[in-house]
Motif scaffolding. Structure first.
Motif, PDB file in Angstrom:
ATOM      1  N   ASP A   1      46.309  56.259  41.391  1.00  0.00           N
ATOM      2  CA  ASP A   1      46.474  55.081  42.250  1.00  0.00           C
ATOM      3  C   ASP A   1      47.573  54.153  41.728  1.00  0.00           C
ATOM      4  O   ASP A   1      48.238  53.481  42.510  1.00  0.00           O
ATOM      5  CB  ASP A   1      45.143  54.339  42.369  1.00  0.00           C
ATOM      6  CG  ASP A   1      44.112  55.121  43.178  1.00  0.00           C
ATOM      7  OD1 ASP A   1      44.533  55.995  43.950  1.00  0.00           O
ATOM      8  OD2 ASP A   1      42.906  54.863  43.026  1.00  0.00           O
ATOM      9  N   PHE A   2      47.771  54.124  40.405  1.00  0.00           N
ATOM     10  CA  PHE A   2      48.906  53.382  39.855  1.00  0.00           C
ATOM     11  C   PHE A   2      50.216  54.002  40.326  1.00  0.00           C
ATOM     12  O   PHE A   2      51.145  53.295  40.713  1.00  0.00           O
ATOM     13  CB  PHE A   2      48.848  53.389  38.322  1.00  0.00           C
ATOM     14  CG  PHE A   2      48.068  52.253  37.725  1.00  0.00           C
ATOM     15  CD1 PHE A   2      48.629  51.419  36.791  1.00  0.00           C
ATOM     16  CD2 PHE A   2      46.756  52.025  38.103  1.00  0.00           C
ATOM     17  CE1 PHE A   2      47.913  50.369  36.229  1.00  0.00           C
ATOM     18  CE2 PHE A   2      46.028  50.990  37.558  1.00  0.00           C
ATOM     19  CZ  PHE A   2      46.601  50.158  36.626  1.00  0.00           C
TER      20      PHE A   2
ATOM     21  N   THR B   1      54.205  43.015  37.987  1.00  0.00           N
ATOM     22  CA  THR B   1      53.317  44.139  38.245  1.00  0.00           C
ATOM     23  C   THR B   1      52.326  43.821  39.354  1.00  0.00           C
ATOM     24  O   THR B   1      52.043  44.667  40.223  1.00  0.00           O
ATOM     25  CB  THR B   1      52.557  44.519  36.956  1.00  0.00           C
ATOM     26  OG1 THR B   1      53.503  44.853  35.938  1.00  0.00           O
ATOM     27  CG2 THR B   1      51.660  45.719  37.198  1.00  0.00           C
ATOM     28  N   TYR B   2      51.794  42.619  39.367  1.00  0.00           N
ATOM     29  CA  TYR B   2      50.800  42.277  40.383  1.00  0.00           C
ATOM     30  C   TYR B   2      51.403  42.226  41.787  1.00  0.00           C
ATOM     31  O   TYR B   2      50.669  42.291  42.769  1.00  0.00           O
ATOM     32  CB  TYR B   2      50.111  40.964  40.034  1.00  0.00           C
ATOM     33  CG  TYR B   2      48.852  41.166  39.226  1.00  0.00           C
ATOM     34  CD1 TYR B   2      47.629  41.355  39.856  1.00  0.00           C
ATOM     35  CD2 TYR B   2      48.886  41.207  37.839  1.00  0.00           C
ATOM     36  CE1 TYR B   2      46.473  41.565  39.127  1.00  0.00           C
ATOM     37  CE2 TYR B   2      47.736  41.409  37.096  1.00  0.00           C
ATOM     38  CZ  TYR B   2      46.527  41.586  37.746  1.00  0.00           C
ATOM     39  OH  TYR B   2      45.378  41.814  37.016  1.00  0.00           O
ATOM     40  N   LYS B   3      52.716  42.105  41.890  1.00  0.00           N
ATOM     41  CA  LYS B   3      53.347  42.176  43.209  1.00  0.00           C
ATOM     42  C   LYS B   3      53.264  43.587  43.778  1.00  0.00           C
ATOM     43  O   LYS B   3      53.359  43.782  44.986  1.00  0.00           O
ATOM     44  CB  LYS B   3      54.803  41.728  43.114  1.00  0.00           C
ATOM     45  CG  LYS B   3      54.975  40.257  42.707  1.00  0.00           C
ATOM     46  CD  LYS B   3      56.444  39.896  42.546  1.00  0.00           C
ATOM     47  CE  LYS B   3      56.597  38.449  42.084  1.00  0.00           C
ATOM     48  NZ  LYS B   3      58.028  38.079  41.862  1.00  0.00           N
ATOM     49  N   HIS B   4      53.097  44.584  42.897  1.00  0.00           N
ATOM     50  CA  HIS B   4      52.963  45.975  43.335  1.00  0.00           C
ATOM     51  C   HIS B   4      51.507  46.367  43.563  1.00  0.00           C
ATOM     52  O   HIS B   4      51.242  47.457  44.076  1.00  0.00           O
ATOM     53  CB  HIS B   4      53.554  46.924  42.275  1.00  0.00           C
ATOM     54  CG  HIS B   4      55.035  46.821  42.105  1.00  0.00           C
ATOM     55  ND1 HIS B   4      55.914  47.810  42.527  1.00  0.00           N
ATOM     56  CD2 HIS B   4      55.809  45.852  41.559  1.00  0.00           C
ATOM     57  CE1 HIS B   4      57.156  47.443  42.233  1.00  0.00           C
ATOM     58  NE2 HIS B   4      57.109  46.265  41.641  1.00  0.00           N
ATOM     59  N   PHE B   5      50.577  45.519  43.165  1.00  0.00           N
ATOM     60  CA  PHE B   5      49.163  45.898  43.090  1.00  0.00           C
ATOM     61  C   PHE B   5      48.327  45.386  44.253  1.00  0.00           C
ATOM     62  O   PHE B   5      47.120  45.219  44.107  1.00  0.00           O
ATOM     63  CB  PHE B   5      48.558  45.375  41.787  1.00  0.00           C
ATOM     64  CG  PHE B   5      48.781  46.272  40.606  1.00  0.00           C
ATOM     65  CD1 PHE B   5      49.264  47.556  40.768  1.00  0.00           C
ATOM     66  CD2 PHE B   5      48.502  45.834  39.329  1.00  0.00           C
ATOM     67  CE1 PHE B   5      49.483  48.378  39.694  1.00  0.00           C
ATOM     68  CE2 PHE B   5      48.710  46.648  38.242  1.00  0.00           C
ATOM     69  CZ  PHE B   5      49.200  47.926  38.422  1.00  0.00           C
ATOM     70  N   GLN B   6      48.914  45.119  45.393  1.00  0.00           N
ATOM     71  CA  GLN B   6      48.155  44.528  46.482  1.00  0.00           C
ATOM     72  C   GLN B   6      46.995  45.416  46.928  1.00  0.00           C
ATOM     73  O   GLN B   6      45.960  44.912  47.359  1.00  0.00           O
ATOM     74  CB  GLN B   6      49.085  44.251  47.663  1.00  0.00           C
ATOM     75  CG  GLN B   6      50.182  43.233  47.344  1.00  0.00           C
ATOM     76  CD  GLN B   6      51.089  42.982  48.533  1.00  0.00           C
ATOM     77  OE1 GLN B   6      50.862  43.491  49.626  1.00  0.00           O
ATOM     78  NE2 GLN B   6      52.136  42.192  48.316  1.00  0.00           N
ATOM     79  N   LEU B   7      47.150  46.739  46.819  1.00  0.00           N
ATOM     80  CA  LEU B   7      46.113  47.652  47.291  1.00  0.00           C
ATOM     81  C   LEU B   7      44.962  47.820  46.309  1.00  0.00           C
ATOM     82  O   LEU B   7      43.870  48.235  46.707  1.00  0.00           O
ATOM     83  CB  LEU B   7      46.719  49.028  47.590  1.00  0.00           C
ATOM     84  CG  LEU B   7      47.691  49.112  48.769  1.00  0.00           C
ATOM     85  CD1 LEU B   7      48.274  50.516  48.865  1.00  0.00           C
ATOM     86  CD2 LEU B   7      46.990  48.752  50.064  1.00  0.00           C
ATOM     87  N   ILE B   8      45.179  47.531  45.047  1.00  0.00           N
ATOM     88  CA  ILE B   8      44.164  47.879  44.039  1.00  0.00           C
ATOM     89  C   ILE B   8      43.679  46.686  43.227  1.00  0.00           C
ATOM     90  O   ILE B   8      42.892  46.866  42.299  1.00  0.00           O
ATOM     91  CB  ILE B   8      44.688  48.977  43.094  1.00  0.00           C
ATOM     92  CG1 ILE B   8      45.927  48.498  42.332  1.00  0.00           C
ATOM     93  CG2 ILE B   8      45.004  50.245  43.854  1.00  0.00           C
ATOM     94  CD1 ILE B   8      46.429  49.503  41.304  1.00  0.00           C
ATOM     95  N   VAL B   9      44.120  45.478  43.551  1.00  0.00           N
ATOM     96  CA  VAL B   9      43.643  44.299  42.816  1.00  0.00           C
ATOM     97  C   VAL B   9      42.161  44.107  43.104  1.00  0.00           C
ATOM     98  O   VAL B   9      41.731  44.118  44.259  1.00  0.00           O
ATOM     99  CB  VAL B   9      44.435  43.039  43.216  1.00  0.00           C
ATOM    100  CG1 VAL B   9      43.750  41.788  42.682  1.00  0.00           C
ATOM    101  CG2 VAL B   9      45.850  43.123  42.690  1.00  0.00           C
ATOM    102  N   GLY B  10      41.391  43.923  42.058  1.00  0.00           N
ATOM    103  CA  GLY B  10      39.956  43.738  42.200  1.00  0.00           C
ATOM    104  C   GLY B  10      39.181  45.018  42.022  1.00  0.00           C
ATOM    105  O   GLY B  10      38.121  45.020  41.395  1.00  0.00           O
ATOM    106  N   SER B  11      39.691  46.126  42.535  1.00  0.00           N
ATOM    107  CA  SER B  11      38.992  47.401  42.403  1.00  0.00           C
ATOM    108  C   SER B  11      39.446  48.187  41.178  1.00  0.00           C
ATOM    109  O   SER B  11      38.647  48.877  40.553  1.00  0.00           O
ATOM    110  CB  SER B  11      39.196  48.248  43.662  1.00  0.00           C
ATOM    111  OG  SER B  11      40.571  48.534  43.857  1.00  0.00           O
TER     112      SER B  11
END
Length: 340
Positions: free
Chosen positions: A220-221, A142-152
């Motif tokens: 955003d997901f 899942t985190y491979k798809h989340f580059q735009l929203i990690v942290g926010s």
């Protein structure tokens, strides 16, 4: 014949102040495999434990040694974490993951460790080792798809490790540990608690804001081709300023969020650049699906229905439904995801 002692009590392993060493596993967790069921992506059924295995495995500690995570015995520990506070484990309570707020000398900030211990995975039907392998694999993928929203929108992932569990004179064993940032704020479940008097005084506009910030998160997901299947309030953290604003954000005198949470009735976003804007983060992403989004998913109304369908909350009320229905689609305002 059993080769190991009886299962130790949970409190002898996971307690405040316990030190756990983390190692790099020899290989990453297996990538989860999906199958298509109509238009929905689903997980294959987990293998069931056969009656012969249940009969022979009277001591589950033996099975844990048989499924130990490979890591070099000569490898130095990546670092050591110290357990500080046990956190809510959501729908996994009492099952696979022991969730703790932890600290480590290598990072000067609080972290969250999800320790997937098969020894305390309370199931008599599902293969506990296959379930944990898939749960950890979902995190990794899942985190491979989340580059735009990690942290926010989701916590920063620091890695997937093999945690060494030792207690008394029992031989050490290794389990998966998912290490991520600790997200400060208020559990949205607290805002919707029917026993909380603040809930009854929350105005329709602010109730709609709680729904809408979650709908924006779902939107955003979807943009990342991730379908969130667990958007319940207990899995969402919002950051509400502790100091009241000099502004007034609604007309309801009794609303507890009147000077705390900014809302904008002309657009479903709460203007994230505003210091009192409301934003949500999902703290546990273990229950998701990977698939290309439908065009309807780019409409905020669809996102709201997705959220309300999971919440199924009666407190929304007709006034709040009217507010939700009047708002426009975020597709009319470009760059919705750019704020990530």
């Amino acid at each position: 014949m059993s080769r190991s002692p009886k299962r130790p009590d949970l409190e002898t392993i996971y307690y405040v102040g316990a030190q756990i060493r983390l190692f790099q596993p020899e290989k990453p967790p297996a990538k989860p495999v999906q199958k298509m069921l109509g238009l929905l992506a689903t997980w294959p059924d987990l293998p069931l434990r056969g009656p012969l295995e249940r009969q022979l495995r009277s001591n589950p500690l033996d099975a844990c040694y048989d499924h130990d995570i490979p890591c070099s015995s000569t490898q130095a520990a990546a670092f050591t974490i110290s357990l500080e506070e046990e956190l809510s484990t959501g729908f996994r309570a009492g099952q696979a993951a022991q969730v703790w707020r932890v600290s480590t000398a290598s990072l000067d900030k609080p972290l969250v460790a999800r320790l997937y211990d098969p020894l305390y995975f309370h199931t008599f039907i599902i293969d506990r080792f296959a379930a944990i392998e898939r749960a950890v694999g979902v995190y990794d993928e899942t985190y491979k798809h989340f580059q735009l929203i990690v942290g926010s929108h989701v916590p920063i992932l620091h890695g997937i490790f093999a945690a060494e569990i030792t207690v008394n004179f029992i031989k050490p064993r290794h389990i998966y540990c998912v290490l991520s940032d600790y997200v400060p704020g208020i559990d949205m479940q607290c805002l919707l608690d029917k026993h909380d008097p603040k809930r009854n005084n929350t105005c329709p506009a602010h109730k709609a804001a709680f729904v809408d910030c979650t709908a924006t998160l779902a939107y955003d997901f979807f943009i990342c081709d991730i379908i969130p299947m667990d958007m319940l309030p207990r899995n969402l953290i919002i950051d509400i300023p502790t100091t009241p604003s000099s502004e007034t954000f609604c007309d309801a005198q009794e609303c507890p969020w009147r000077n705390r949470i900014h809302i904008d009735l002309d657009f479903p976003s709460t203007q994230p650049e505003h210091p009192y804007a409301l934003e949500a983060k999902m703290i546990d992403i273990g229950l998701v699906r990977f698939m290309k989004r439908f065009p309807a998913m780019e409409d905020i109304k669809f996102c709201r229905q997705w959220v309300l369908g999971q919440w199924n909350v009666p407190w929304i009320g007709p006034e709040t439904r009217d507010l939700l229905g009047r708002w426009e689609s975020p597709a009319q305002v470009p760059g919705n995801i750019s704020r990530a």
